[in-house]
Each structure stands twice: as structure tokens, then as C-alpha cells.
Design a protein around this motif. Structure first.
Motif, PDB file in Angstrom:
ATOM      1  N   VAL A 147       0.837  -1.204   0.000  1.00 51.11           N
ATOM      2  CA  VAL A 147       0.000   0.000   0.000  1.00 51.11           C
ATOM      3  C   VAL A 147       0.869   1.251   0.000  1.00 51.11           C
ATOM      4  N   LYS A 148       1.973   1.202   0.746  1.00 49.95           N
ATOM      5  CA  LYS A 148       2.888   2.348   0.763  1.00 49.95           C
ATOM      6  C   LYS A 148       3.427   2.641  -0.635  1.00 49.95           C
ATOM      7  N   ASN A 149       3.786   1.601  -1.352  1.00 56.40           N
ATOM      8  CA  ASN A 149       4.317   1.789  -2.705  1.00 56.40           C
ATOM      9  C   ASN A 149       3.284   2.437  -3.620  1.00 56.40           C
ATOM     10  N   LYS A 150       2.032   2.003  -3.459  1.00 48.13           N
ATOM     11  CA  LYS A 150       0.978   2.576  -4.301  1.00 48.13           C
ATOM     12  C   LYS A 150       0.693   4.026  -3.940  1.00 48.13           C
ATOM     13  N   ALA A 151       0.958   4.386  -2.681  1.00 41.65           N
ATOM     14  CA  ALA A 151       0.689   5.757  -2.232  1.00 41.65           C
ATOM     15  C   ALA A 151       1.601   6.784  -2.895  1.00 41.65           C
ATOM     16  N   SER A 152       2.673   6.328  -3.523  1.00 41.80           N
ATOM     17  CA  SER A 152       3.565   7.268  -4.212  1.00 41.80           C
ATOM     18  C   SER A 152       2.943   7.812  -5.492  1.00 41.80           C
ATOM     19  N   LEU A 153       1.846   7.179  -5.950  1.00 37.80           N
ATOM     20  CA  LEU A 153       1.122   7.612  -7.150  1.00 37.80           C
ATOM     21  C   LEU A 153       2.060   7.734  -8.347  1.00 37.80           C
ATOM     22  N   SER A 154       2.984   6.779  -8.484  1.00 35.13           N
ATOM     23  CA  SER A 154       4.010   6.868  -9.534  1.00 35.13           C
ATOM     24  C   SER A 154       3.412   6.813 -10.931  1.00 35.13           C
ATOM     25  N   ALA A 155       2.386   6.006 -11.124  1.00 37.71           N
ATOM     26  CA  ALA A 155       1.772   5.918 -12.451  1.00 37.71           C
ATOM     27  C   ALA A 155       1.141   7.243 -12.846  1.00 37.71           C
ATOM     28  N   THR A 156       0.495   7.912 -11.892  1.00 34.24           N
ATOM     29  CA  THR A 156      -0.109   9.219 -12.166  1.00 34.24           C
ATOM     30  C   THR A 156       0.968  10.248 -12.480  1.00 34.24           C
ATOM     31  N   ALA A 157       2.064  10.169 -11.712  1.00 38.29           N
ATOM     32  CA  ALA A 157       3.166  11.112 -11.938  1.00 38.29           C
ATOM     33  C   ALA A 157       3.757  10.947 -13.334  1.00 38.29           C
ATOM     34  N   ARG A 169       1.887  21.262 -15.938  1.00 37.13           N
ATOM     35  CA  ARG A 169       2.521  20.151 -15.206  1.00 37.13           C
ATOM     36  C   ARG A 169       2.929  20.522 -13.783  1.00 37.13           C
ATOM     37  N   GLN A 170       3.555  21.704 -13.573  1.00 35.07           N
ATOM     38  CA  GLN A 170       4.103  22.043 -12.260  1.00 35.07           C
ATOM     39  C   GLN A 170       3.027  22.092 -11.181  1.00 35.07           C
ATOM     40  N   LYS A 171       1.898  22.680 -11.481  1.00 35.93           N
ATOM     41  CA  LYS A 171       0.824  22.800 -10.492  1.00 35.93           C
ATOM     42  C   LYS A 171       0.273  21.425 -10.102  1.00 35.93           C
ATOM     43  N   ILE A 172       0.086  20.569 -11.135  1.00 38.10           N
ATOM     44  CA  ILE A 172      -0.449  19.233 -10.864  1.00 38.10           C
ATOM     45  C   ILE A 172       0.554  18.399 -10.081  1.00 38.10           C
ATOM     46  N   GLU A 173       1.851  18.495 -10.414  1.00 37.90           N
ATOM     47  CA  GLU A 173       2.874  17.719  -9.709  1.00 37.90           C
ATOM     48  C   GLU A 173       2.936  18.098  -8.236  1.00 37.90           C
ATOM     49  N   ARG A 174       2.784  19.411  -7.926  1.00 35.43           N
ATOM     50  CA  ARG A 174       2.775  19.824  -6.525  1.00 35.43           C
ATOM     51  C   ARG A 174       1.570  19.239  -5.784  1.00 35.43           C
ATOM     52  N   ASP A 178      -0.661  15.223  -1.930  1.00 35.40           N
ATOM     53  CA  ASP A 178      -1.594  14.121  -1.643  1.00 35.40           C
ATOM     54  C   ASP A 178      -0.843  12.836  -1.301  1.00 35.40           C
ATOM     55  N   SER A 179       0.281  12.584  -2.009  1.00 35.18           N
ATOM     56  CA  SER A 179       1.063  11.370  -1.752  1.00 35.18           C
ATOM     57  C   SER A 179       1.640  11.396  -0.342  1.00 35.18           C
ATOM     58  N   LEU A 180       2.138  12.603   0.079  1.00 31.15           N
ATOM     59  CA  LEU A 180       2.701  12.725   1.422  1.00 31.15           C
ATOM     60  C   LEU A 180       1.630  12.494   2.488  1.00 31.15           C
ATOM     61  N   GLU A 181       0.434  13.051   2.274  1.00 32.69           N
ATOM     62  CA  GLU A 181      -0.651  12.871   3.227  1.00 32.69           C
ATOM     63  C   GLU A 181      -1.089  11.402   3.299  1.00 32.69           C
ATOM     64  N   LEU A 182      -1.118  10.741   2.132  1.00 29.08           N
ATOM     65  CA  LEU A 182      -1.474   9.314   2.102  1.00 29.08           C
ATOM     66  C   LEU A 182      -0.468   8.480   2.895  1.00 29.08           C
ATOM     67  N   LYS A 183       0.825   8.757   2.685  1.00 28.90           N
ATOM     68  CA  LYS A 183       1.849   7.989   3.386  1.00 28.90           C
ATOM     69  C   LYS A 183       1.792   8.228   4.888  1.00 28.90           C
ATOM     70  N   THR A 184       1.504   9.471   5.287  1.00 28.49           N
ATOM     71  CA  THR A 184       1.381   9.775   6.715  1.00 28.49           C
ATOM     72  C   THR A 184       0.204   9.019   7.323  1.00 28.49           C
ATOM     73  N   SER A 185      -0.919   9.000   6.600  1.00 27.91           N
ATOM     74  CA  SER A 185      -2.103   8.289   7.094  1.00 27.91           C
ATOM     75  C   SER A 185      -1.837   6.789   7.203  1.00 27.91           C
TER      76      SER A 185
END
Length: 723
Positions: free
Chosen positions: A442-452, A463-468, A473-480
Motif C-alpha cells: 500500500v505504501k508503494n501505491k501511495a507514491s502515485l508513480s503511475a499518475t506522476a 505540469r508544475q501545479k499538478i505535480e505539486r 496528496d502522496s505525502l498525506e497518504l503515506k502519513t495516514s
């Protein structure tokens, strides 16, 4: 007055009806050689083309005279062996007591040459008698007494020895590869591979007449079969039973007495391999049952999962046998056979003969009941007079009388008992797969690598706004996920404590019940202690055993309570400095007798003398449980080297204590269950030792783990290092 006058063709009729196949006919002739006190029987089969061939059967027994041929061999259904019961020289129990041996030779082929050599005691010399029979005569003649049979007799040739030589031609069966494989299997299973009543009797099978060029296979390769480590320098013609004495996951053996009570042992090779005593009281006879006499029993039971089968053969140093051959060996050794005097009663033990109805019962409860392909066994019964178990004249099983009903129910009852023990072990060992609770995926999926990756293809202004946003969101997911993981660990810890307490209550009630029952018994009878009566004598006789049992149960309760002390949660003050090496020596002192009795060596690789921070009682609880397990397995499994090795290292802020032992390695499938309460591979284990060890160390802000990478069975205790 009218009389029965059998037709001549009755010889073929009886032969075809009584003898089910050519392999059964040859087995009858093998038994005749055994009865004749021969050290061996030699069988040769050759068949160059279909319909043409020859079978030779010979032995070196005491042979038959011309008079014996007339009065015994030519008298169908003679009761000579039944009356004698034992062979004249070696005292072997008679196997061919039905008098149907001559029908076996008629079943195999049309022409028979029988040459028998016997010592004439009066003349002190060997004489040879000979019969030549064309069984077709019995088909052409009208009545049996109209067939004339010539017997010639005279001095034996120079170099002759006592025995019987039979040559059968005009074979009635086509000896294909499949038929020969069936014969080899029948001969392999003819005698018990465990209960050897006469090691001097050998069965030799010569199939060298079947060659690759003519028949498409080499006959002698069929005799060799799959090697199980037997001696390579033995006679290549000899048929040997598979040496399956140690091929089992679970084994039960023992004896039933005349009343039907069973006393034996159960061994679990997937567990600690320590024999566990089994006693089952006799059950009363049912209305349709009769006594079946004393009999012994041995059952090998298998788990048929592929990894379990390969693990079994590897454990027995038979790893060279592949998956296919291992399965073939088990398939050829399934079913529960019935043996008498070391020889199998056909067809019991054949895969097609499920006389205990195992498959029918398994359908009703497949998770618990054993199937036919999971059991190999042998039931060794007494003679017909002692047991009431009568062989059918056809040699195809026993008569289904009251004695047969009795033995069938007794064996089935024992199987039910063993099935319950096996199921309890499999459940406690967690052999069924469970869903993974690992959060790493689940942690690996939280990186949202495919979306990135998809966003990286967008124009820079978007791109810059969406990447931020994705990074946030990825950081919040990993914290949760990390918070959920912490909460899950807390729940697991509480769950562990709950399961530990459940197991403690279970064991505690068992010991308390014993104390209550026996102390009540002693208390009620105390006033009659000195009474001169049958009760008084019995009370005094049983007093020491009852008192000892009460003492033993109270000690077990004390042991349980003491083991729980480190995880009791009571206030223990502030953590203090712990001299790790001193605690190790204290724990080893508790096991000094067990270590000495088991011949266990203790090695110490203590390059440092660390001081840890925590509670000494927690470290002792962890070490005692780990050492206890090590001593148990080192003493219960055969090993040339019995050693426990302690290693101390300091790593950063922690002290690491490694405890290794040279006992049996733990299978990979158990790694994730080692610290689960109620999990155990011991026959009589409680399954809470390692769970208590881990919880105790966590109470000291440390931990216990199993080292999967070590070549030895190793557990690592980690504690905070003192500043």
C-alpha cells in the motif's frame, strides 16, 4: 444311491473363478514354496510373441515324493496343510491351506511339467518324481475320474537338490508391460516391509526375456523400480518391499488386545517427532460382531500437498527423488492392508479396495477425514482359529462375518482419534494460507508513480501545479498509512495478549481441574485411611499417585503464572541497567540438568560485555522461552552436533543478543506464525512461549525477531543500550 460326479472341465471352471488373474496365480505358487521351507522362489517369465511363452517356478524346499503327488497335489482342496498348520523344518505358519495351488498352474498355461525332488529317508537318497499335464484333457474328457495322469519316479540326477521345478507353457495371458508392472507391485506388497517373520525367504523374478528391441521395454528395469536407498549390491532379480518405515508425516502404531482395547503411540514428523501415547478403552461388542482376537497395527499418514511431499523426502535424505517419483512411491503405497504371518491378504491394501470406506467418509468432512491416498498401513492379524477372520477360498479377501465387522469398526475408531490429533496440529501450525496484512504494498501505491508518469507528458504550464498537488496528496497518504500501521501494531499487541490469556486459561483450567478432582478424592476418603478394608487398601495404594499428580499440576500452574509476570502490566518502577551476560548465565543455570542430560554444548561468542536498559525479568522471560525451545528440539531430533550459541554485539543505540542452535531448521511456511499465540510444532506445546517473549521485550522497549537469513535456527533479542 446317487453320488456327485464332477465334470472334468471343473478344473478350468474352478481355476478361472478362484484365481482372479495371472498375478494371483503366481502368488499362490510363491506361497507353496514358502510352505515347503524353501529359502527362495525363482520365477522366470518369457514371451517372445503373443500366445507363445513360458513360465518357470522353482524352489529348494523339501519337495514332494510320488506318493505326495498322488495323495496331496492331485487331491483338490486337501486339508493336509490345514491340519499340520506349520511347516516341518522351519516351523513356518502354513499359507497355502486352501488346497488350490494346482488350479493356479492351470490358470497360467495349458501345459505343465512338474518335477519334484525329495529325500527318501528310508533309502537315504534323493528321488525325483515327474508329472506332465495337458490341461486341455480336462476340457475334452467328460468326467474328472476319466483323466489318467502318469507319474514317473526314479533316482535323482547327480547334483540335484530337493525342491520343485514347474515349467508352464501355452500361456493363457499376454504378459504386457502393464501386466508385468502389476505383478511386480503385487510381489513387492506380498510380504510386510516392516514385520519380517522370516528374513531367509526371498522372491526372485527374472524378466530378462523382455528386451527393448522386441517388446519396447527392458523387463529387469521393472524389477529394479525406484530406488529408495536400498543396497546397490543386492541380487538384481530380488523383489524387495519398499523400505517405507520412515516415510510418513504422521504415524500411529500399537496393539489391540482380545477385548478391543488399544495401546500405542502417535508420532508427528512435521512437529517435534516425540512419540505421544494413545490409549483407547475397549468398546462392547455390537449385536452383529464377534471377537477378532489380538492384532497389531501400523499406519503411515501423509499430507499430500506438493511441498509437504518433497519436504518429507528431503528430510529423509531422499532428495534425489523427484516430485513425480515421490508421488509414484506414495501412490503405490496407499491403502490399509491386512497381513497374516507377514503375508498380505489380497486385495486389502490395493488402491481399488477401500474396505474402511475412507473415501465415502471423507466426502462428508474433507477438512478432517483422511482420504485413501493419504494412508498406508498394515493390520497384522492372528490365525483363523484365534481371530475368527476366515480367508475366502478364492483368496480374494476375508469372509464378511462378525469378526470382520469387529476389526473394521476398531480400526475406523482409531483412525477417527488420529484424525482429530492431526487436524488440531494442522490448525495450530497454520497450514492454511491467510491473507497478507503487509502494508508495504500500500505504501508503494501511495507514491502515485503511475499518475506522476502520466502528468510528466503534459505541457510545462500545466505540469508544475499538478505535480505539486500530487506530491502533497502522496505525502498525506503515506502519513495516514503510517498512522494506521502504528494503530494496527497496537491492536496486534493487544490481540496477542488476549490470545495468550485465552491459552493460559485453557491450560490453567486443565491443571486446576486435576488438582480439584484428586484433592476432593483424597479429602473424602481421608477418614478411612487406616481402615482394614478393600477401600482402605485401594486408598493407600493410590495415595502417592494422586498426591504426586496434585503436586505436578500445582507446579505447572506456578510456572504459567511466573511466565506471565513480565507482561502483567503491574508497576515495576523505572527501567534500570541490565548486565546482559550475567542474565544469560542465570538463565543457563536453570537449564543445567536438561543441557547435561541431552548432551547439549553451550558456546559463547561474547566479544563485548554490554549493558542494556530495561527490566531484567523481561530479558529473562525472553531468554528462558528461547532456550527452552532450543533444548527441546536439540534433544528430540537426531543430530550429531547439539549446540546452543550465544552471540553479543553492540550496534548503534542497541544491544543485540543472538541465540542459535544446531537443531532442525524451521520451514519457510512457518516464519510468519512463529510469534502467534497457540502456534506450536511440539506435540504437547502450549504455543505461548515466543509470544510471551516478544511481549516481554516490548515492555522493555525492545523486541524479539527470527533471523530468516541465518544458516542455523536463530532468534535475535534487541534492547536499548545503556549510555
Amino acid at each position: 444311491m446317487a453320488k456327485l460326479r464332477p465334470r472334468a472341465r471343473i478344473v478350468r471352471t474352478i481355476g478361472d473363478q478362484l484365481i482372479s488373474g495371472p498375478e494371483a496365480a503366481l502368488i499362490e505358487l510363491v506361497k507353496n514354496s514358502y510352505d515347503a521351507d524353501s529359502p527362495y522362489v525363482y520365477i522366470s517369465i518369457s514371451q517372445p510373441v503373443a500366445g507363445v511363452g513360458r513360465i518357470i517356478v522353482k524352489d529348494e524346499g523339501h519337495g514332494m515324493s510320488a506318493e505326495d503327488l498322488v495323495s496331496k497335489w492331485l487331491e483338490p482342496a486337501t486339508n493336509d496343510k490345514l491340519e499340520r498348520r506349520y511347516s516341518p523344518v522351519k516351523g513356518r505358519p502354513m499359507l497355502g491351506a486352501k488346497g488350490v495351488g494346482r488350479f493356479a498352474s492351470a490358470r497360467l498355461g495349458r501345459m505343465l511339467l512338474l518335477r519334484s525332488t525329495k529325500l527318501n529317508n528310508e533309502a537315504s537318497k534323493l528321488e525325483t518324481s515327474e508329472i506332465v499335464l495337458d490341461w486341455k484333457q480336462f476340457e475334452d474328457a467328460t468326467y474328472l475320474d476319466q483323466v489318467d495322469i502318469d507319474i514317473t519316479s526314479g533316482p535323482a540326477e547327480d547334483g540335484a537338490v530337493p525342491g520343485v521345478f514347474m515349467e508352464i507353457e501355452g500361456l493363457r495371458d499376454q504378459w504386457t508391460r502393464k501386466q508385468l508392472e502389476l505383478l511386480v507391485r503385487e510381489l513387492r506388497r506380498l510380504t510386510s516391509p516392516i514385520l519380517s517373520y522370516d528374513d531367509e525367504f526371498r522372491v526372485l523374478l527374472d524378466l530378462s526375456g523382455f528386451v527393448q528391441e522386441t517388446h519396447g521395454f527392458n523387463g529387469q528395469d521393472l524389477v529394479a523400480g525406484v530406488s529408495l536407498g536400498e543396497e546397490e549390491d543386492g541380487d538384481p532379480l530380488e523383489i524387495r518391499p519398499f523400505s517405507i518405515d520412515k516415510i510418513y508425516h504422521y504415524m500411529v502404531s500399537g496393539d489391540f488386545d482380545e477385548a478391543g482395547a488399544f495401546v500405542g503411540k502417535f508420532v508427528n514428523q512435521r512437529g517435534d517427532n516425540i512419540p505421544q501415547e494413545i490409549t483407547i478403552p475397549a468398546s462392547p461388542l455390537l449385536s452383529d460382531e464377534s471377537p477378532c482376537g489380538r492384532f497389531s497395527l501400523r499406519l503411515n499418514i501423509y499430507d499430500r500437498e506438493s511441498d509437504a511431499v518433497l519436504e518429507l523426502f528431503d528430510k529423509l535424505d531422499l532428495g534425489g527423488i523427484g516430485r513425480r517419483d515421490a508421488k509414484k512411491i506414495l501412490d503405490e503405497n496407499i491403502g490399509i492392508g491386512i497381513y497374516r504371518t507377514g503375508f498380505r491378504i489380497r486385495p486389502y491394501g490395493d488402491a481399488e479396495t477401500d474396505w474402511l470406506e475412507l473415501e465415502r467418509l471423507r466426502v462428508q468432512n474433507p477438512s478432517r477425514k483422511l482420504g485413501l491416498n493419504q494412508v498406508w498401513g498394515m493390520v497384522d492379524i492372528q490365525g483363523e482359529r484365534e481371530s475368527g477372520l476366515i480367508e475366502r477360498s478364492s483368496r480374494e479377501g476375508l469372509e464378511h462375518n462378525g469378526s470382520f465387522s469387529r476389526i473394521k469398526r476398531l480400526v475406523a475408531s482409531l483412525l477417527s482419534h488420529v484424525e482429530a490429533i492431526r487436524q488440531d496440529f494442522r490448525e495450530s501450525a497454520g497450514m492454511s494460507r491467510k491473507a497478507s496484512t503487509d502494508t508495504e504494498n500500500v505504501k508503494n501505491k501511495a507514491s502515485l508513480s503511475a499518475t506522476a508518469r502520466a502528468v510528466s507528458a503534459l505541457p510545462p504550464q500545466y505540469r508544475q501545479k499538478i505535480e505539486r498537488a500530487i506530491e502533497k496528496d502522496s505525502l498525506e497518504l503515506k502519513t495516514s498509512i503510517a498512522e494506521l500501521e502504528t494503530y494496527q501494531q497496537a491492536l496486534a499487541s493487544h490481540s496477542t495478549l488476549g490470545l495468550v490469556m485465552a491459552q493460559v486459561l485453557h491450560d490453567g483450567r486443565r491443571f486446576l481441574s486435576d488438582i480439584t478432582t484428586r484433592s476432593s478424592r483424597l479429602s473424602k476418603g481421608a477418614l478411612r485411611l487406616m481402615e482394614e478394608s478393600e477401600f482402605g487398601a485401594h486408598y493407600r495404594e493410590t495415595f502417592p499417585a494422586n498426591a504426586a499428580s496434585i503436586h505436578g499440576s500445582s507446579m505447572q500452574l506456578s510456572k504459567i503464572f511466573k511466565s506471565l509476570d513480565p507482561i502483567s502490566g503491574k508497576r515495576r518502577g523505572r527501567p534500570s541497567n541490565v548486565d546482559v551476560q550475567s542474565v544469560i548465565e542465570k538463565c543457563l543455570a536453570l537449564f543445567s540438568d536438561a543441557l547435561e542430560d541431552g548432551g547439549v554444548i553451550v558456546s559463547r561468542e561474547l566479544n563485548v560485555q554490554p549493558v542494556a536498559v530495561g527490566y531484567e525479568s523481561d530479558l529473562m522471560a525472553a531468554l528462558i522461552n528461547i532456550i527452552d525451545n532450543a533444548v527441546h528440539w536439540l534433544c528430540s531430533a537426531p543430530s550429531d552436533r547439539k549446540e546452543i550459541i550465544f552471540t553479543l554485539i553492540e550496534s548503534g543505540q542497541y544491544v543485540k543478543i543472538s541465540v542459535s542452535n544446531t537443531g532442525p531448521l524451521i520451514a519457510d511456511r512457518y516464519f510468519d506464525r512463529l510469534f502467534t499465540p497457540s502456534f506450536t510444532l511440539k506435540t504437547e506445546g502450549s504455543g505461548i512461549g515466543l509470544a510471551i517473549a516478544r511481549e516481554a521485550m516490548r515492555a522493555s522497549k525492545g523486541d524479539v525477531a527470527f533471523d530468516k537469513e541465518n544458516d542455523l535456527t536463530t532468534f535475535v533479542i534487541e534492547m536499548r543500550r545503556a549510555q
